[in-house]
Design an enzyme around this catalytic site. Structure first.
Site, PDB file in Angstrom:
ATOM      1  N   SER A 244      27.126  57.522  61.351  1.00 44.92           N
ATOM      2  CA  SER A 244      26.880  58.050  60.007  1.00 44.92           C
ATOM      3  C   SER A 244      25.797  59.121  60.021  1.00 44.92           C
ATOM      4  CB  SER A 244      26.445  56.925  59.063  1.00 44.92           C
ATOM      5  OG  SER A 244      27.434  55.936  58.961  1.00 44.92           O
TER       6      SER A 244
HETATM    7  N1  SAH Z   1      26.996  51.903  61.142  1.00 45.15           N
HETATM    8  C1  SAH Z   1      27.753  52.749  62.015  1.00 45.15           C
HETATM    9  C2  SAH Z   1      28.813  53.520  61.261  1.00 45.15           C
HETATM   10  C3  SAH Z   1      30.087  53.486  61.981  1.00 45.15           C
HETATM   11  S1  SAH Z   1      31.489  54.088  61.092  1.00 45.15           S
HETATM   12  C4  SAH Z   1      26.853  53.678  62.809  1.00 45.15           C
HETATM   13  O1  SAH Z   1      25.672  53.830  62.428  1.00 45.15           O
HETATM   14  O2  SAH Z   1      27.282  54.225  63.820  1.00 45.15           O
HETATM   15  C5  SAH Z   1      32.169  52.607  60.403  1.00 45.15           C
HETATM   16  C6  SAH Z   1      32.525  51.497  61.342  1.00 45.15           C
HETATM   17  O3  SAH Z   1      33.174  50.475  60.577  1.00 45.15           O
HETATM   18  C7  SAH Z   1      33.502  51.865  62.449  1.00 45.15           C
HETATM   19  O4  SAH Z   1      32.945  51.538  63.685  1.00 45.15           O
HETATM   20  C8  SAH Z   1      34.748  51.024  62.140  1.00 45.15           C
HETATM   21  O5  SAH Z   1      35.446  50.622  63.291  1.00 45.15           O
HETATM   22  C9  SAH Z   1      34.148  49.851  61.393  1.00 45.15           C
HETATM   23  N2  SAH Z   1      35.078  49.116  60.547  1.00 45.15           N
HETATM   24  C10 SAH Z   1      36.116  49.588  59.826  1.00 45.15           C
HETATM   25  N3  SAH Z   1      36.723  48.584  59.162  1.00 45.15           N
HETATM   26  C11 SAH Z   1      36.057  47.432  59.483  1.00 45.15           C
HETATM   27  C12 SAH Z   1      36.204  46.062  59.130  1.00 45.15           C
HETATM   28  N4  SAH Z   1      37.167  45.640  58.313  1.00 45.15           N
HETATM   29  N5  SAH Z   1      35.335  45.173  59.642  1.00 45.15           N
HETATM   30  C13 SAH Z   1      34.338  45.564  60.484  1.00 45.15           C
HETATM   31  N6  SAH Z   1      34.142  46.859  60.854  1.00 45.15           N
HETATM   32  C14 SAH Z   1      34.990  47.781  60.357  1.00 45.15           C
END
Ligand code: SAH
Length: 230
Positions: free
Chosen positions: A81
């Protein structure tokens, strides 16, 4: 950081950028200034961002971009993010030391590290196996120990560890999953971007068993919160 040459060559095949130089630190301070100008006020959040080497969380090709206020691709078609978004969500959580926090979407682990730096006990769920494995190995390597990293579906929350002081969702949710609201303590906070193509950052504060205060705090763009594991 001093490296024994042999060790550095060894690690450089996997973690080539585990060097935090004065240049990186300087760029990080500039990023903190940008976030302040954009309206982030919580000094503890700014300190955490000033401290954590974001370039460790990114793949080699993007190293020069680590301290721009931008989201970037990580593994499995996901993104780390944007720093402003991480700061904005972290500020809304109002983290106090020892708060028990659930994160949905571990991804690169950067947001997880920010929460740990703020003194929280963090439980974090990731549905992509590849990312779950990668980040589970990586975070402890750089000294960030989450309470639990879980491979699973965040829509269900984590009932066995509930209730939480706060819950943060780091992917765009098409709707607000009921289990997340029900796993909050009284006065607990859920910070969740809600919407399909564009999301509205939404803060729920639990006032009673069935009573939630709702605040809508502007538009953001996230990768989607998907159902079930891969
Ligand atoms: N907090 C992370 C943001 C990653 S983007 C960072 O700082 O890098 C969002 C993430 O949510 C992705 O890795 C994706 O695989 C995950 N995601 C999507 N749907 C999900 C779900 N139902 N349960 C858990 N994780 C999920």
């Amino acid at each position: 950081m001093q490296f024994d040459i042999g060790w550095f060559i060894f690690t450089s095949t996997k973690l080539p950028f585990l060097k935090d130089t004065f240049k990186h630190k300087g760029m990080r301070q500039q990023l903190v200034t940008i976030l302040q100008k954009k309206g982030i006020k919580d000094q503890k959040v700014l300190n955490a961002i000033g401290k954590i080497p974001r370039h460790f969380f990114m793949d080699s090709g993007f190293i020069d971009h680590a301290y721009q206020d931008k989201a970037f691709p990580i593994a499995a078609n996901q993104t780390i993010s944007q720093p402003y978004t991480v700061a904005f969500q972290s500020e809304l959580l109002d983290v106090k030391p020892n708060h028990k926090i659930l994160e949905i979407g571990t991804g690169s682990g950067y947001q997880t590290a920010v929460l740990i730096e703020l003194g929280a006990k963090v439980y974090s769920i990731e549905r992509q196996k590849e990312l779950f494995k990668k980040t589970s190995k990586f975070l402890p390597k750089i000294g960030y120990i989450a309470k639990k990293l879980i491979f699973g579906d965040g829509y269900k929350g984590l009932p066995e560890e509930a209730p939480f002081d706060s819950i943060i969702v780091t992917a765009g949710a098409p709707f607000v999953p009921k289990p997340l609201l029900s796993q909050l303590k009284i006065d607990g906070r859920l910070v969740i971007p809600v919407g399909d193509d564009i999301q509205i950052m939404t803060l729920f504060i639990r006032k009673g068993p069935k009573d939630f205060e709702k605040h809508e705090l502007g538009e953001f763009r996230f990768v989607p919160l998907l159902e079930d594991k891969n």
